[in-house]
Motif scaffolding. Structure first.
Motif, short mmCIF file in Angstrom:
data_model
loop_
_atom_site.label_atom_id
_atom_site.label_comp_id
_atom_site.label_asym_id
_atom_site.label_seq_id
_atom_site.Cartn_x
_atom_site.Cartn_y
_atom_site.Cartn_z
N GLY A 82 0.84 -1.20 0.00
CA GLY A 82 0.00 0.00 0.00
C GLY A 82 0.87 1.25 0.00
O GLY A 82 0.94 1.99 0.99
N PHE A 83 1.57 1.48 -1.13
CA PHE A 83 2.44 2.63 -1.23
C PHE A 83 1.64 3.93 -1.04
O PHE A 83 0.46 4.01 -1.44
CB PHE A 83 3.11 2.68 -2.60
CG PHE A 83 4.28 1.75 -2.77
CD1 PHE A 83 5.44 2.19 -3.39
CD2 PHE A 83 4.23 0.43 -2.33
CE1 PHE A 83 6.53 1.34 -3.56
CE2 PHE A 83 5.31 -0.43 -2.50
CZ PHE A 83 6.46 0.03 -3.11
N LEU A 84 2.25 4.94 -0.44
CA LEU A 84 1.67 6.27 -0.40
C LEU A 84 1.91 6.90 -1.76
O LEU A 84 3.05 6.96 -2.25
CB LEU A 84 2.29 7.12 0.70
CG LEU A 84 1.56 8.41 1.04
CD1 LEU A 84 0.24 8.12 1.76
CD2 LEU A 84 2.44 9.33 1.88
N ASP A 85 0.85 7.39 -2.42
CA ASP A 85 0.90 7.82 -3.81
C ASP A 85 0.95 9.35 -3.89
O ASP A 85 0.09 10.03 -3.32
CB ASP A 85 -0.31 7.31 -4.58
CG ASP A 85 -0.49 5.80 -4.43
OD1 ASP A 85 0.52 5.09 -4.56
OD2 ASP A 85 -1.62 5.36 -4.16
N TYR A 129 5.02 5.89 -4.09
CA TYR A 129 4.78 5.81 -5.53
C TYR A 129 4.61 7.22 -6.05
O TYR A 129 3.84 8.01 -5.49
CB TYR A 129 3.53 4.98 -5.83
CG TYR A 129 3.07 5.05 -7.27
CD1 TYR A 129 3.57 4.17 -8.23
CD2 TYR A 129 2.14 6.01 -7.68
CE1 TYR A 129 3.16 4.24 -9.55
CE2 TYR A 129 1.71 6.08 -9.00
CZ TYR A 129 2.23 5.19 -9.93
OH TYR A 129 1.82 5.26 -11.23
N SER A 130 5.34 7.56 -7.12
CA SER A 130 5.23 8.89 -7.71
C SER A 130 4.69 8.80 -9.13
O SER A 130 5.27 8.10 -9.98
CB SER A 130 6.60 9.58 -7.73
OG SER A 130 6.53 10.81 -8.45
N ARG A 131 3.61 9.54 -9.38
CA ARG A 131 3.12 9.67 -10.75
C ARG A 131 3.92 10.77 -11.44
O ARG A 131 3.82 11.94 -11.09
CB ARG A 131 1.62 10.02 -10.76
CG ARG A 131 1.04 10.11 -12.17
CD ARG A 131 -0.47 10.19 -12.14
NE ARG A 131 -0.94 11.41 -11.49
CZ ARG A 131 -2.21 11.63 -11.18
NH1 ARG A 131 -3.13 10.70 -11.43
NH2 ARG A 131 -2.59 12.75 -10.60
N GLY A 132 4.76 10.38 -12.38
CA GLY A 132 5.65 11.34 -13.02
C GLY A 132 6.99 11.41 -12.30
O GLY A 132 7.24 10.71 -11.31
N SER A 133 7.86 12.25 -12.82
CA SER A 133 9.21 12.39 -12.26
C SER A 133 9.15 12.91 -10.83
O SER A 133 8.20 13.57 -10.43
CB SER A 133 10.05 13.32 -13.13
OG SER A 133 10.22 12.78 -14.43
N LEU A 134 10.22 12.59 -10.06
CA LEU A 134 10.24 12.95 -8.64
C LEU A 134 11.57 13.57 -8.28
O LEU A 134 12.63 13.00 -8.56
CB LEU A 134 10.00 11.70 -7.78
CG LEU A 134 9.96 11.92 -6.27
CD1 LEU A 134 8.75 12.78 -5.88
CD2 LEU A 134 9.92 10.59 -5.54
N ASN A 135 11.50 14.75 -7.65
CA ASN A 135 12.67 15.37 -7.05
C ASN A 135 12.73 14.94 -5.58
O ASN A 135 11.84 15.27 -4.81
CB ASN A 135 12.57 16.90 -7.12
CG ASN A 135 12.48 17.42 -8.54
OD1 ASN A 135 13.10 16.88 -9.45
ND2 ASN A 135 11.69 18.46 -8.75
N VAL A 136 13.77 14.21 -5.23
CA VAL A 136 13.94 13.74 -3.85
C VAL A 136 14.87 14.70 -3.13
O VAL A 136 16.04 14.81 -3.49
CB VAL A 136 14.50 12.31 -3.81
CG1 VAL A 136 14.69 11.88 -2.37
CG2 VAL A 136 13.57 11.35 -4.54
N GLY A 137 14.34 15.39 -2.11
CA GLY A 137 15.16 16.29 -1.32
C GLY A 137 16.00 15.51 -0.34
O GLY A 137 17.14 15.14 -0.63
N ALA A 138 15.44 15.23 0.84
CA ALA A 138 16.12 14.41 1.84
C ALA A 138 15.12 13.41 2.40
O ALA A 138 14.11 13.80 2.98
CB ALA A 138 16.68 15.28 2.96
#
Length: 207
Positions: free
Chosen positions: A75-78, A97-106
């Motif tokens: 049950g990923f958080l979307d 889960y990311s719809r589209g590209s994802l910028n990961v900060g920290a």
């Protein structure tokens, strides 16, 4: 359960879990729970977005803080972060889960793993899971967001899958990792394109 904000959404739960249906904000979203932050939907087959922020003109970051875990293995958080970054801190695992590209900060899990499923590019600043595994599964590339020499991922075991792009950008801008941190682990990396990786500390054990 749902929340809609023309500005920032800041929601906290003391002494329990935060079960997220849908939160839409024009600006940033801050979610804090003493327990877990979980997806309210049983939607693995067709994910329904739990958090949507920003647009092309307005940055909208997502900040998640959980005393337990974020999402679950089934049950990923979307999230749909249209113009911003994701940051998180959890004692347990984090499944996003990311719809589209994802910028990961920290993103940090102090006593678990971090698992990302991204339907675009993964732009990574810093992910830490020294007690577990970091998994990044991207439909496109997995690259260093900062273009510097500081590690992007530190974990015991690291698994990288870039289905439609490179891992790292080039020899001049590789993805920096610190694997086998703090105990012995392995690296698994798979892509149909190039792999540009630098291990920043100690031995590298390729699975």
């Amino acid at each position: 359960p749902s929340a809609f904000a023309g500005g920032t959404a800041d929601i906290a739960v003391q002494g329990g879990d935060l079960i997220v249906g849908k939160i839409i904000a024009d600006h940033s979203v801050y979610l804090t729970a003493d327990g877990d932050i979980l997806d309210a939907f049983d939607d693995d087959a067709v994910p329904l977005m739990n958090i949507v922020t920003g647009d092309a003109a307005i940055p909208g970051d997502v900040h998640l803080t959980a005393g337990g875990q974020i999402g679950t293995s089934d049950g990923f958080l979307d999230v749909d972060i249209r113009n911003g970054r994701l940051s998180s801190l959890s004692d347990g695992d984090a499944y996003i889960y990311s719809r589209g590209s994802l910028n990961v900060g920290a993103m940090t899990s102090t006593d678990g793993s971090v698992v990302l499923d991204i339907t675009g590019d993964a732009f990574i600043d810093h992910i830490s899971a020294t007690a577990g595994t970091v998994v990044v599964d991207a439909a496109l590339a997995i690259v260093d967001w900062r273009d510097d020499d500081t590690y992007n991922i530190e974990a015991r075991t690291i698994v990288l899958n870039a289905d439609g792009g490179t891992i790292g950008t080039s020899n001049a801008n590789p993805l920096e990792i610190d694997s086998s941190n703090a105990t012995a682990g392995t690296l698994t990396a798979e892509t149909l394109a190039g792999i540009y990786l630098t291990e920043t500390s100690g031995d590298l054990r390729v699975n």
